[in-house]
Design a protein around this motif. Sequence first.
Motif, PDB file in Angstrom:
ATOM      1  N   ASP A 269      74.119  28.707  40.542  1.00 16.74           N
ATOM      2  CA  ASP A 269      74.189  29.913  41.394  1.00 16.74           C
ATOM      3  C   ASP A 269      74.844  29.310  42.520  1.00 16.74           C
ATOM      4  O   ASP A 269      74.460  29.429  43.636  1.00 16.74           O
ATOM      5  N   ILE A 270      76.137  28.971  42.347  1.00 16.98           N
ATOM      6  CA  ILE A 270      77.046  28.588  43.315  1.00 16.98           C
ATOM      7  C   ILE A 270      78.268  29.695  43.541  1.00 16.98           C
ATOM      8  O   ILE A 270      78.700  30.109  42.689  1.00 16.98           O
ATOM      9  N   ILE A 271      78.360  30.044  44.968  1.00 19.55           N
ATOM     10  CA  ILE A 271      79.737  30.808  45.119  1.00 19.55           C
ATOM     11  C   ILE A 271      80.840  29.749  45.680  1.00 19.55           C
ATOM     12  O   ILE A 271      80.450  29.083  46.729  1.00 19.55           O
ATOM     13  N   ASN A 298      76.011  29.884  36.264  1.00 17.88           N
ATOM     14  CA  ASN A 298      76.220  31.106  37.025  1.00 17.88           C
ATOM     15  C   ASN A 298      76.998  30.528  38.336  1.00 17.88           C
ATOM     16  O   ASN A 298      76.478  30.795  39.343  1.00 17.88           O
ATOM     17  N   THR A 300      80.363  31.656  40.709  1.00 20.48           N
ATOM     18  CA  THR A 300      81.405  32.866  41.181  1.00 20.48           C
ATOM     19  C   THR A 300      82.420  32.157  41.870  1.00 20.48           C
ATOM     20  O   THR A 300      82.096  30.997  42.684  1.00 20.48           O
TER      21      THR A 300
HETATM   22  C1  LIG Z   1      73.755  33.856  40.162  1.00 22.39           C
HETATM   23  O1  LIG Z   1      73.857  33.359  41.281  1.00 22.39           O
HETATM   24  C2  LIG Z   1      73.844  34.240  42.343  1.00 22.39           C
HETATM   25  C3  LIG Z   1      74.326  33.492  43.680  1.00 22.39           C
HETATM   26  O2  LIG Z   1      75.533  33.025  43.453  1.00 22.39           O
HETATM   27  C4  LIG Z   1      72.325  34.923  42.444  1.00 22.39           C
HETATM   28  O3  LIG Z   1      72.352  35.936  43.407  1.00 22.39           O
HETATM   29  C5  LIG Z   1      72.071  35.371  41.090  1.00 22.39           C
HETATM   30  O4  LIG Z   1      70.627  35.915  41.172  1.00 22.39           O
HETATM   31  C6  LIG Z   1      72.354  34.422  39.800  1.00 22.39           C
HETATM   32  N1  LIG Z   1      71.920  34.937  38.741  1.00 22.39           N
HETATM   33  C7  LIG Z   1      70.937  34.411  37.982  1.00 22.39           C
HETATM   34  C8  LIG Z   1      70.920  35.292  36.605  1.00 22.39           C
HETATM   35  O5  LIG Z   1      70.291  33.615  38.214  1.00 22.39           O
END
Ligand SMILES: *[C@@H]1O[C@H](CO)[C@@H](O)[C@H](O)[C@H]1NC(C)=O
Length: 394
Positions: A269-271, A298, A300
Amino acid sequence: MKVLFSLLLVLVIASPSLCSKVRESNIPNAFNIVNYGAKGDGHTDDSNSFLKAWKDACSSTKGTPTLIVPTDKIFMTQPLTFQGPCKSATMNVTISGTITAPPNREHWKSNGNDHDSWITFSHISGLVVNGGGTLNAQGDSWWDKSSSHRPTAVRFLGCNNLKHGPMTHLNSPRNHISITGCDDVLISNVNLTAPETSPNTDGVDISSSTKVFIEHSTISTGDDCVAINSGSKFINITNVNCGPGHGISVGSLGKNGEYSTVEEVYVSDIIFTRTTNGARIKTWEGGSGYARKIIYNNITLDGVKNPVIIDQQYDALQYAGKGVKISDVTFRNFRGTTKDKIAIKLNCCSIGCTNIVLEEINISGLNGERSSSLCKNAHGSSSSCNPTVTCLNN
Ligand SMILES: *[C@@H]1O[C@H](CO)[C@@H](O)[C@H](O)[C@H]1NC(C)=O
Ligand SMILES: *[C@@H]1O[C@H](CO)[C@@H](O)[C@H](O)[C@H]1NC(C)=O
Ligand SMILES: *[C@@H]1O[C@H](CO)[C@@H](O)[C@H](O)[C@H]1NC(C)=O
Ligand SMILES: *[C@@H]1O[C@H](CO)[C@@H](O)[C@H](O)[C@H]1NC(C)=O
Ligand SMILES: *[C@@H]1O[C@H](CO)[C@@H](O)[C@H](O)[C@H]1NC(C)=O
């Protein structure tokens, strides 16, 4: 009605300071640096007040001693060390105001650690450093001297069970936070900021540590947002905005022939915004050891130069068959844009990288054009991967 309105107004105006005062004086066993003579005028050297307050806090046996750096003031300190172990099993440091380093490198005094770092927390277990304040290391006067030995801003050394954040760190001479020899660390809600052009200003450097979590943070600096170095395992990094900077890196490992190990790293979950790298694993030629069990998930990408990169440097003849072994690495669910043509670089040395997995990758150029990949000595598999990586699946 008018009276009621005035009363409300007074309440609204008075409440923030009221709240923080009440909060600070309600903390049991508090050691406020102002009560130890700290001026907080931004230029008087307050180092001795910090050290005296810490000495009392650290030798206190009641509850959780709390060192307090109050709000609305700027406290200038020379390089200093908060030394443990302390008598209490847990210690809180609440920084609501600003702590600033001397404005210019000429004014830095050595505290015996040869300008190794500005603020050091050493061998304190159960330490919490939070409060939402700012640590301004005033690094700008160090950056232009390219050959000089620059200090780390904040170093945690041998601090088990550490929590840090919310906190803002500004303009370190070198890396902003270094975590060395610490187990069970949670860094959350930190904002690390330095100019894109500042040299070696990593966000967080981790070495010889286990179970380190970094989450919900923003890191915009001139070098790696996070660097995971030798001796690190069980590292989770999640929900971080990285950029500008050089990405989230494992390594560099194996410099000067060293034996280096990193394993169990989970980055999700990294941008990445305008970084030079996204997910990077880097090793030097001639080293040994391993980097394994690493997942980037995940991710971006917004205009990243090298979104996916394994970089094993040169493969000079004298190092043939030697190197830090890279295996069991997954890059999953990457999307966005690259600034360069080559979105995926798997540049492994002759010993090869094994079980490299690429899944659900979609990286295009800045204007939607196709990107490409480069692959050397990498083995593993790929699925649903744009650009395609033809050397995998073998
Ligand atoms: C993927 O990462 C984004 C933040 O970059 C987050 O908002 C999103 O929930 C994440 N998606 C999942 C499926 O965990
Ligand atoms: C110390 O900090 C922790 C984490 O913020 C908090 O839960 C705890 O109440 C604090 N202890 C004291 C005595 O203030
Ligand atoms: C981080 O701190 C910088 C400098 O104070 C500020 O400009 C920026 O808005 C902050 N970012 C976040 C996400 O709080
Ligand atoms: C850390 O990452 C691993 C995946 O490698 C995951 O299983 C684990 O739940 C994560 N821990 C936390 C506390 O998020
Ligand atoms: C890949 O991304 C491009 C640009 O965002 C988009 O047009 C395309 O549909 C995506 N492809 C897949 C398979 O998701």
